[in-house]
Design an enzyme around this catalytic site. Structure first.
Site, PDB file in Angstrom:
ATOM      1  CE  LYS A 159      -4.223   1.399   2.386  1.00  0.00           C
ATOM      2  NZ  LYS A 159      -4.996   1.646   1.176  1.00  0.00           N
TER       3      LYS A 159
HETATM    4  N1  PMP Z   1      -7.798  -2.354  -2.630  1.00  0.00           N
HETATM    5  C1  PMP Z   1      -7.284  -1.117  -2.621  1.00  0.00           C
HETATM    6  C2  PMP Z   1      -6.591  -0.616  -3.841  1.00  0.00           C
HETATM    7  C3  PMP Z   1      -7.406  -0.319  -1.480  1.00  0.00           C
HETATM    8  O1  PMP Z   1      -6.901   0.913  -1.457  1.00  0.00           O
HETATM    9  C4  PMP Z   1      -8.078  -0.828  -0.350  1.00  0.00           C
HETATM   10  C5  PMP Z   1      -8.228   0.034   0.874  1.00  0.00           C
HETATM   11  N2  PMP Z   1      -7.158  -0.109   1.747  1.00  0.00           N
HETATM   12  C6  PMP Z   1      -8.587  -2.131  -0.409  1.00  0.00           C
HETATM   13  C7  PMP Z   1      -8.425  -2.868  -1.566  1.00  0.00           C
HETATM   14  C8  PMP Z   1      -9.263  -2.730   0.783  1.00  0.00           C
HETATM   15  O2  PMP Z   1      -8.324  -2.996   1.798  1.00  0.00           O
HETATM   16  P1  PMP Z   1      -8.730  -2.987   3.331  1.00  0.00           P
HETATM   17  O3  PMP Z   1      -9.906  -3.858   3.469  1.00  0.00           O
HETATM   18  O4  PMP Z   1      -7.539  -3.506   4.032  1.00  0.00           O
HETATM   19  O5  PMP Z   1      -9.027  -1.564   3.675  1.00  0.00           O
END
Ligand code: PMP
Length: 322
Positions: A159
């Site tokens: 991320k």
């Molecule tokens: N995909 C992307 C590209 C994201 O930015 C997010 C948000 N963090 C998610 C999926 C979902 O991840 P999470 O459930 O950990 O927030």
């Protein structure tokens, strides 16, 4: 500033007032997007504010940093504690928390070399990410003309700040054309994910989602929903998903810390089934709401209660959110 400022931000080991939580214009991260971040939610529970899957978020943050060779000069426990301090110091009963580590000011050569790492954690009130309408009536999404970058270019499982330019292009295009959100297709022609969400489909009672082979972020909400679905006795299948799968699905929903569990009503104007929230989505959405608010004892270990405020801040008490 269009979002609510909170009082305190944790910056490099200390709590500073919001206005003082700034970076210099020469920061490497500002120029090249060399930063890694997280998005975490704190929920209001009967026993006070609690952070959902805190340690999984910290671990993913540290894993993202490792991909970019970035060393955060804090332990996992110190970072988790700092997240709790931010919630307590600002007296939040529920909030969205944004931890960020970026390369600071030292060089603007692409290799960050000895550039120091700036670590900040701040929080604010963030309601329904796609708006109240999308939460109630379902999201109207479009297939983005922008492809999802392949993990052979940048690891989608990390991320990292700069990686989000791809999402920004996609969501801006979607909103300009009147949609709530974009779904990106990967370079292999299979579905990847939303600009900030993972994707789930239901077909003939089976729950489908994809994984890192489709260049997606391995969402913590995705993981939670999969575990809840399996525990509930649902049949789950993880495989690549095609556009055809999406259009033929009985139900579609997206997951993410910001969107939580949001159903998709239509794709490019074509309703998914009858365009209403389906039964499996409803079960999982309700269960997720119960889990995050501490009403499901089975998943209480996913919640880290926020302790009383840090003593340096005049011992202000954290409000209980009943
Ligand atoms: N995909 C992307 C590209 C994201 O930015 C997010 C948000 N963090 C998610 C999926 C979902 O991840 P999470 O459930 O950990 O927030």
């Amino acid at each position: 500033m269009s979002f609510d400022q909170s009082k305190y931000v944790w910056k490099n080991g200390e709590m500073v007032p919001w206005q003082q939580a700034t970076f210099h214009v020469s920061c490497h991260g500002v120029h090249y997007g060399t930063g890694v971040f997280e998005g975490i939610r704190c929920y209001c529970t009967d026993s006070g504010p609690a952070i959902f899957r805190l340690y999984e978020h910290i671990d993913r943050w540290l894993a993202s940093a490792k991909v970019y060779g970035m060393h955060l000069p804090y332990t996992r426990e110190q970072l988790a504690d700092a997240v709790m301090q931010v919630v307590a110091a600002n007296n939040f009963s529920s909030c969205y928390i944004r931890p960020l580590a970026i390369y600071g000011s030292d060089t603007l050569g692409l290799h960050p070399r000895n550039t120091p790492v700036e670590v900040v954690i701040f929080a604010w009130k963030w309601g329904q990410y796609l708006g109240a309408d999308a939460a109630a009536k379902g999201a109207h999404v479009t297939i983005s003309p922008w492809r999802k970058f392949s993990s052979t270019a940048m690891p989608a499982t990390a991320k990292a700040c700069g990686q989000y330019l791809n999402s920004v292009l996609a969501v801006r295009d979607a909103v300009a054309r009147g949609f709530d959100e974009a779904i990106l297709v990967g370079e292999d022609g299979y579905l990847a994910e939303g600009s900030g969400e993972n994707l789930f489909l239901v077909k003939d009672g089976v729950l489908f989602t994809n994984d890192e082979k489709s260049s997606v972020l391995m969402g913590i909400t995705r993981d939670s929903v999969l575990k809840m679905a399996i525990d509930t006795g649902m049949q789950v299948c993880i495989r690549k998903l095609s556009l055809e799968d999406l259009l033929a699905a009985d139900e579609v929903f997206m997951t993410g810390t910001a969107v939580e569990v949001t159903f998709v009503a239509a794709v490019d104007g074509r309703p998914i089934a009858d365009g209403r929230r389906g039964p499996i989505t409803s079960v999982l959405q309700r269960l997720f709401a119960d889990v995050v608010s501490g009403r499901e004892p089975r998943y209480r270990h996913w919640l880290t209660p926020v302790a009383t405020p840090v003593p340096e801040l005049n011992g202000e008490r954290v409000s209980q959110c009943r």
